[in-house]
Write a protein that holds these residues in place. Structure first.
Motif, PDB file in Angstrom:
ATOM      1  N   LEU A  18      36.223  57.182  52.518  1.00 41.60           N
ATOM      2  CA  LEU A  18      37.833  57.136  51.815  1.00 41.60           C
ATOM      3  C   LEU A  18      38.777  57.840  52.552  1.00 41.60           C
ATOM      4  O   LEU A  18      40.010  57.338  52.290  1.00 41.60           O
ATOM      5  CB  LEU A  18      37.449  57.828  50.510  1.00 41.60           C
ATOM      6  N   LEU A  19      38.373  58.447  53.796  1.00 37.21           N
ATOM      7  CA  LEU A  19      39.470  59.139  54.602  1.00 37.21           C
ATOM      8  C   LEU A  19      40.590  58.007  55.014  1.00 37.21           C
ATOM      9  O   LEU A  19      41.522  58.287  55.040  1.00 37.21           O
ATOM     10  CB  LEU A  19      38.859  59.845  55.674  1.00 37.21           C
ATOM     11  N   THR A  20      39.911  57.239  55.420  1.00 37.54           N
ATOM     12  CA  THR A  20      40.654  55.779  56.059  1.00 37.54           C
ATOM     13  C   THR A  20      40.953  54.605  55.249  1.00 37.54           C
ATOM     14  O   THR A  20      41.499  53.588  55.731  1.00 37.54           O
ATOM     15  CB  THR A  20      40.150  55.333  57.309  1.00 37.54           C
ATOM     16  N   PHE A  21      40.513  54.789  54.023  1.00 37.43           N
ATOM     17  CA  PHE A  21      40.744  53.682  53.154  1.00 37.43           C
ATOM     18  C   PHE A  21      42.241  53.394  52.976  1.00 37.43           C
ATOM     19  O   PHE A  21      42.818  51.978  53.139  1.00 37.43           O
ATOM     20  CB  PHE A  21      40.060  54.003  51.884  1.00 37.43           C
ATOM     21  N   GLY A  22      43.182  54.130  52.586  1.00 42.06           N
ATOM     22  CA  GLY A  22      44.511  54.099  52.525  1.00 42.06           C
ATOM     23  C   GLY A  22      45.200  53.668  53.691  1.00 42.06           C
ATOM     24  O   GLY A  22      46.152  52.739  53.671  1.00 42.06           O
ATOM     25  N   LEU A 106      50.118  59.868  54.792  1.00 41.15           N
ATOM     26  CA  LEU A 106      50.643  59.786  53.594  1.00 41.15           C
ATOM     27  C   LEU A 106      52.171  59.817  53.822  1.00 41.15           C
ATOM     28  O   LEU A 106      53.137  59.027  53.233  1.00 41.15           O
ATOM     29  CB  LEU A 106      50.359  61.011  52.783  1.00 41.15           C
ATOM     30  N   LEU A 107      52.471  60.914  54.776  1.00 44.48           N
ATOM     31  CA  LEU A 107      54.046  60.877  54.760  1.00 44.48           C
ATOM     32  C   LEU A 107      54.895  59.618  55.491  1.00 44.48           C
ATOM     33  O   LEU A 107      55.933  58.815  55.183  1.00 44.48           O
ATOM     34  CB  LEU A 107      54.327  62.010  55.542  1.00 44.48           C
ATOM     35  N   GLY A 108      54.044  58.947  56.559  1.00 44.02           N
ATOM     36  CA  GLY A 108      54.488  57.937  57.037  1.00 44.02           C
ATOM     37  C   GLY A 108      54.610  56.538  56.364  1.00 44.02           C
ATOM     38  O   GLY A 108      55.505  55.907  56.277  1.00 44.02           O
ATOM     39  N   THR A 109      53.473  56.426  55.380  1.00 48.99           N
ATOM     40  CA  THR A 109      53.513  55.131  54.580  1.00 48.99           C
ATOM     41  C   THR A 109      54.864  55.412  53.324  1.00 48.99           C
ATOM     42  O   THR A 109      55.314  54.277  52.961  1.00 48.99           O
ATOM     43  CB  THR A 109      52.525  54.897  53.959  1.00 48.99           C
ATOM     44  N   LEU A 190      58.560  43.358  46.286  1.00 50.03           N
ATOM     45  CA  LEU A 190      58.229  43.928  47.485  1.00 50.03           C
ATOM     46  C   LEU A 190      58.314  45.385  47.643  1.00 50.03           C
ATOM     47  O   LEU A 190      57.092  45.890  48.121  1.00 50.03           O
ATOM     48  CB  LEU A 190      59.144  43.270  48.575  1.00 50.03           C
ATOM     49  N   ILE A 191      59.039  46.097  47.148  1.00 51.90           N
ATOM     50  CA  ILE A 191      59.052  47.581  47.304  1.00 51.90           C
ATOM     51  C   ILE A 191      57.655  48.218  46.571  1.00 51.90           C
ATOM     52  O   ILE A 191      57.156  48.982  47.042  1.00 51.90           O
ATOM     53  CB  ILE A 191      60.414  48.048  46.368  1.00 51.90           C
ATOM     54  N   LEU A 192      57.451  47.830  45.255  1.00 47.56           N
ATOM     55  CA  LEU A 192      56.083  48.008  44.777  1.00 47.56           C
ATOM     56  C   LEU A 192      54.965  47.890  45.392  1.00 47.56           C
ATOM     57  O   LEU A 192      54.052  48.748  45.411  1.00 47.56           O
ATOM     58  CB  LEU A 192      56.020  48.077  43.064  1.00 47.56           C
ATOM     59  N   ALA A 193      54.782  46.691  45.950  1.00 49.23           N
ATOM     60  CA  ALA A 193      53.746  46.236  46.750  1.00 49.23           C
ATOM     61  C   ALA A 193      53.428  47.197  47.845  1.00 49.23           C
ATOM     62  O   ALA A 193      52.533  47.733  48.263  1.00 49.23           O
ATOM     63  CB  ALA A 193      53.862  44.957  46.981  1.00 49.23           C
ATOM     64  N   VAL A 194      54.617  47.642  48.498  1.00 49.95           N
ATOM     65  CA  VAL A 194      54.513  48.469  49.611  1.00 49.95           C
ATOM     66  C   VAL A 194      54.259  49.946  49.240  1.00 49.95           C
ATOM     67  O   VAL A 194      53.271  50.615  49.968  1.00 49.95           O
ATOM     68  CB  VAL A 194      56.008  48.422  50.510  1.00 49.95           C
ATOM     69  N   TRP A 195      54.660  50.423  48.006  1.00 52.44           N
ATOM     70  CA  TRP A 195      54.284  51.707  47.509  1.00 52.44           C
ATOM     71  C   TRP A 195      52.711  52.040  47.333  1.00 52.44           C
ATOM     72  O   TRP A 195      52.249  53.046  47.467  1.00 52.44           O
ATOM     73  CB  TRP A 195      55.068  52.219  46.377  1.00 52.44           C
ATOM     74  N   ASN A 196      52.369  50.914  47.198  1.00 52.98           N
ATOM     75  CA  ASN A 196      50.652  50.941  46.806  1.00 52.98           C
ATOM     76  C   ASN A 196      50.088  51.452  48.133  1.00 52.98           C
ATOM     77  O   ASN A 196      48.912  52.199  48.034  1.00 52.98           O
ATOM     78  CB  ASN A 196      50.010  49.528  46.553  1.00 52.98           C
ATOM     79  N   GLY A 197      50.505  51.260  49.335  1.00 49.17           N
ATOM     80  CA  GLY A 197      49.924  51.834  50.696  1.00 49.17           C
ATOM     81  C   GLY A 197      50.126  53.418  50.277  1.00 49.17           C
ATOM     82  O   GLY A 197      49.085  54.173  50.823  1.00 49.17           O
TER      83      GLY A 197
END
Length: 486
Positions: A18-22, A106-109, A190-197
């Protein structure tokens, strides 16, 4: 739960996966949404149609193909710089840094997502680029620590299987991305889709906390804490000179493999959409077949590889199988699902073979650095390839349909060349490995026998040396007399 229990290892593996899942979900996010990032067809002001930036646009950002590929290049190059330091840090300090690297993801995304909220402003692209830069500084380093943790807990056991599970979980993230992100963006924007990451990177950060606690406690329970600290203190950066020729050839094979794969996956959805005429969502699903197959095949192939070995030979086969993929895409109109399925099979074999091979050809005390150097060279190549692809495609939106197809053909020819280079490197990997006893092609049983014989030989040499020393001591009159008196 004790660290000696088999369950402990597999629970730790689950959270390590799970570390690299997101991170992998966020990495592929721009590729799935490429037509929205580059799109300008919905602009309300027609004068902006061929501009670099779409000033008034609903549901799109108006990037050029060059800007889009820079988002991938900046990730790759930042990754290349950071992972070497991360690898050395792991070898010097152990598996610390999990929380730092996970937080950077987390910060970058999050910054990338905020950037999409600033469309039609001068701050939009720089902020998105900064987000990818920070994301890259954490993502590559995180995979190095993840691989090191996995290699420690599954050494001499289910090594290929554990790496395969790690890869499969990452590909689950990619599949979810290719299947659902476009539909999600259509319904919620688009915005909410990107926030999923960013949300999934938050889940990964929680997993990093759990893995850190389990790894530290488990190592102490096994009594390896002091030994690992001692080995870490011995390591010096100059020890890189000890890496074998097989390792360096393996690094080149890995680099060329991902140079031929990742730039394609970044632009593949738009390619399928423009060449074959499928909708953006269907194009994403077709490209996602590559990762769909890997979820099922990689763990199975990993278990097989653990038993039979043949890593070098399988590496040779899968690199050769990559070449026809780009040949077909460049010069034919065969249904793209056939091609992506073929690519998915080669990717599954490569994932189960390449990554577990590195711990086999380097020492445990140098594994973090070895992984870091490998990832660095890989990402340098991928970043360069992304720029080349961006230059080949140019301002995709301003081209005619015929011109676009020509540009896509040139891109596939370029990737075909990198696939040929990968096959060539794999040939030399097998030659070098054969000269060193063919360890990459050994099965688990053969490797354990080899280690047993090596241990027996070492013990025999030590006993012989001790005996010679005793004989030598007896031949010294004064010392011999003292020993007899004692």
């Amino acid at each position: 739960m004790k660290a000696t229990d088999c369950t402990y290892r597999f629970v730790l593996l689950f959270f390590a996966c799970l570390l690299t899942f997101g991170m992998y979900f966020s990495f592929d996010l721009p590729g799935v949404l490429q037509h929205r990032l580059e799109g300008i067809t919905n602009c309300t002001d027609n004068s902006t149609r061929y501009n670099e930036t779409c000033v008034r646009c609903e549901g799109c950002l108006g990037m050029s193909s060059r800007q889009f590929n820079i988002l991938y290049a900046i990730y790759a190059w930042t990754n290349a710089v950071v992972v070497i330091g991360a690898g050395v840090l792991v070898d010097r300090l152990g598996n610390r840094g999990l929380l730092l690297f996970s937080f950077l993801c987390l910060l970058g995304t999050s910054l990338f997502a905020i950037g999409t909220m600033l469309k039609a402003t001068s701050a939009m692209f720089p902020l998105m680029l900064t987000g990818r830069l920070i994301f890259g500084s954490g993502g590559g380093a995180l995979t190095v620590v993840q691989s090191t943790v996995t290699a420690y807990w599954f050494k001499n056991k289910e090594l290929a299987f554990s790496f395969a599970c790690k890869t499969a979980m990452s590909r689950v993230a990619s599949v979810l991305n290719f299947f659902f992100t476009e539909s999600f963006a259509s319904h919620f924007g688009l915005i909410l889709a990107v926030w999923n990451g960013a949300i999934l990177c938050g889940v990964a950060f929680i997993s990093a906390i759990i893995v850190s606690i389990m790894d530290i406690n488990g190592v102490k329970q096994l009594g390896d804490h002091q030994a690992l600290q001692t080995e870490s203190k011995k390591f010096k950066l100059s020890d890189i000179k000890q890496f074998t020729l097989t390792y360096w050839l393996l690094v080149m094979a890995v680099m060329f493999y991902y140079v031929s794969l990742l730039p394609f996956m970044a632009d593949a959805s738009l390619f399928v959409h423009q060449k074959y005429g499928y909708s953006p969502r269907m194009s994403s699903i077709i490209v996602g077949v590559v990762y769909d197959l890997s979820i099922v095949l990689v763990p199975i192939i990993g278990m097989i590889i653990d038993r039979i070995g043949k890593r070098g030979i399988m590496m040779l086969i899968c690199s050769f199988m990559m070449i026809p993929v780009y040949t077909v895409l460049a010069f034919t109109h065969i249904h793209p699902v056939i091609v992506t399925a073929w690519l998915g099979i080669t990717y599954s074999v490569a994932s189960a073979v390449i990554w577990p091979s590195i711990p086999i050809v380097v020492k445990q005390s140098m594994l973090g650095t070895a992984m870091g150097v490998n990832n660095s060279i890989q990402m340098l190549g991928v970043g360069g390839a992304n720029l080349v692809v961006g230059e080949i495609l140019g301002k995709n939106n301003s081209l005619t349909e015929e011109e676009r197809l020509v540009r896509w053909k040139y891109m596939m020819i370029f990737l075909m060349g990198t696939a040929i280079a990968c096959f060539t490197a794999a040939v030399f990997v097998n030659i070098s490995d054969a000269n060193r006893g063919g360890i990459l092609n050994q099965s688990r049983k053969q490797m354990l026998q080899s280690k047993y014989l090596e241990t027996e030989k070492t013990i025999s040499v030590e006993h012989s040396t001790e005996k010679d020393n005793n004989v030598s001591d007896e031949n010294q009159p004064l010392l011999g007399t003292v020993q007899k008196i004692n």
